[in-house]
Design a protein around this motif. Structure first.
Motif, PDB file in Angstrom:
ATOM      1  N   SER A  10       0.853  -1.181   0.000  1.00  0.00           N
ATOM      2  CA  SER A  10       0.000   0.000   0.000  1.00  0.00           C
ATOM      3  C   SER A  10       0.890   1.231   0.000  1.00  0.00           C
ATOM      4  N   ASP A  11       1.111   1.762  -1.174  1.00  0.00           N
ATOM      5  CA  ASP A  11       1.934   2.969  -1.335  1.00  0.00           C
ATOM      6  C   ASP A  11       3.288   2.838  -0.644  1.00  0.00           C
ATOM      7  N   ARG A  83      -5.295   7.944   4.637  1.00  0.00           N
ATOM      8  CA  ARG A  83      -4.382   6.810   4.509  1.00  0.00           C
ATOM      9  C   ARG A  83      -5.144   5.491   4.599  1.00  0.00           C
ATOM     10  N   ALA A  86      -6.912   4.765   1.364  1.00  0.00           N
ATOM     11  CA  ALA A  86      -5.947   4.255   0.375  1.00  0.00           C
ATOM     12  C   ALA A  86      -5.612   2.792   0.646  1.00  0.00           C
ATOM     13  N   ASP A  87      -5.465   2.425   1.916  1.00  0.00           N
ATOM     14  CA  ASP A  87      -5.186   1.028   2.254  1.00  0.00           C
ATOM     15  C   ASP A  87      -6.320   0.113   1.792  1.00  0.00           C
ATOM     16  N   HIS A  89      -8.319   0.622  -0.679  1.00  0.00           N
ATOM     17  CA  HIS A  89      -8.207   0.532  -2.141  1.00  0.00           C
ATOM     18  C   HIS A  89      -7.179  -0.534  -2.541  1.00  0.00           C
ATOM     19  N   HIS A  90      -6.029  -0.533  -1.863  1.00  0.00           N
ATOM     20  CA  HIS A  90      -4.986  -1.508  -2.185  1.00  0.00           C
ATOM     21  C   HIS A  90      -5.378  -2.915  -1.730  1.00  0.00           C
ATOM     22  N   TYR A 117     -14.523   4.863   6.166  1.00  0.00           N
ATOM     23  CA  TYR A 117     -13.445   4.665   5.196  1.00  0.00           C
ATOM     24  C   TYR A 117     -13.901   3.780   4.038  1.00  0.00           C
ATOM     25  N   ASN A 121     -14.067   4.976   0.054  1.00  0.00           N
ATOM     26  CA  ASN A 121     -13.510   4.260  -1.086  1.00  0.00           C
ATOM     27  C   ASN A 121     -14.594   3.866  -2.077  1.00  0.00           C
ATOM     28  N   ASP A 125     -14.568   4.159  -6.130  1.00  0.00           N
ATOM     29  CA  ASP A 125     -13.981   2.925  -6.654  1.00  0.00           C
ATOM     30  C   ASP A 125     -15.070   2.042  -7.261  1.00  0.00           C
TER      31      ASP A 125
END
Length: 296
Positions: A10-11, A83, A86-87, A89-90, A117, A121, A125
């Motif tokens: 994740s990034d 953050r 984003a996690d 999403h990953h 969260y 997303n 998404d």
């Protein structure tokens, strides 16, 4: 049910998760990403719900967010909504690539704070085909003021958080307070909450019971309720008027753009984390929702 300990990127941070798979050879199955309360690690409630969903025939992934639990990332234990989104999403990207998972049938389950969260997303998404929220904590500025003692108290926390962030930027030192405490008034939740303090429930060694003070500004200015009109995926909410901020769930549900359902059940917020009949009621409802919208 089968269990795989998994890692994914994740990034730039390697996140650690538990993937629970149904004991079947009937081809790729739908996948669900599961996450729980603020500051939580996967062992608190996400694992429990993921295991249950695997029993219903889903590939269910619980994981530790960046900077939490077994996952990489610094600073540690910072509640950072952007953050965490984003996690998620990953995590979906990892599930979509897994050979046991049908990449065209992906869903999200958020318990308590992770509802915000997951919703964030899902709003951005299109891979998410269904959304489920259990005992969701869904707030905006109005609810934060009502929850945290008024506008002045919120502003004071934000100021304290910004000062802690400046200290971290200057010295690398993180100012922590307990998440839950009966004795420390600075705690994020200065209450006697059995779930978090009882080692037989959520007070497990994997969860350090610490809150990074620098997280207050991002948390208190986060508006999840405004996301609802952007969410077109079928959404189910399981909540109780005796659980956390039911007003937030009601307003969020009313503004959803897609097909929606809400079950007003019984129980306190913490009952939905590990108690019966709340966990079974929630998982039965979520599984029925996923059956309706992920099986073509």
């Amino acid at each position: 049910m089968k269990h795989e300990r998994v890692t994914f990127d994740s990034d730039g941070a390697t996140l650690v998760g538990n993937l629970y798979l149904p004991d079947t050879t009937a081809g790729p199955v739908p996948g669900v990403v599961v996450a729980g309360t603020w500051t939580s690690v996967k062992e608190l409630m996400a694992d429990r719900y993921a295991q249950r969903l695997a029993g219903y025939g889903y590939a269910a992934l619980s994981f530790d967010f960046t900077g939490f639990g077994e996952s990489e990332g610094e600073p540690r234990d910072v509640e950072n909504p952007a953050r965490k989104v984003a996690d998620i999403h990953h995590a979906l990207t990892f599930l979509a690539a897994h050979p046991a998972v049908d990449r065209d049938r992906l869903a999200e389950l958020g318990i308590c704070a992770a509802a915000m969260y997951m919703a964030d997303n899902a709003a951005h998404d299109p891979r998410v085909k269904a959304l489920a929220l259990v005992a969701p904590w869904l707030h905006d500025a109005t609810i934060c003021e009502a929850t945290y003692g008024g506008a002045d108290a919120v502003a004071a926390r934000i100021t304290t958080g910004r000062e802690a962030r400046a200290r971290y930027d200057e010295t690398g030192e993180v100012d922590y307070v307990p998440v839950v405490s009966t004795t420390d008034p600075r705690a994020a939740m200065p209450y006697d909450i059995d779930f978090y303090l009882n080692p037989a429930r959520g007070g497990v060694p994997a969860w350090p019971n610490r809150f990074a003070v620098m997280a207050w500004p991002d948390w208190l200015t986060y508006d999840a309720i405004s996301l609802a009109p952007q969410i077109t995926q079928p959404t189910v909410i399981v909540h109780s008027t005796d659980a956390a901020i039911p007003e937030g769930a009601s307003r969020f549900h009313a503004s959803l753009a897609g097909p929606k359902d809400i079950l007003w059940s019984q129980g306190t917020q913490f009952d939905f984390y590990d108690q019966e009949p709340q966990v079974t009621t929630a998982t039965d409802t979520v599984a029925a929702h996923l059956r309706r919208h992920l099986h073509h």
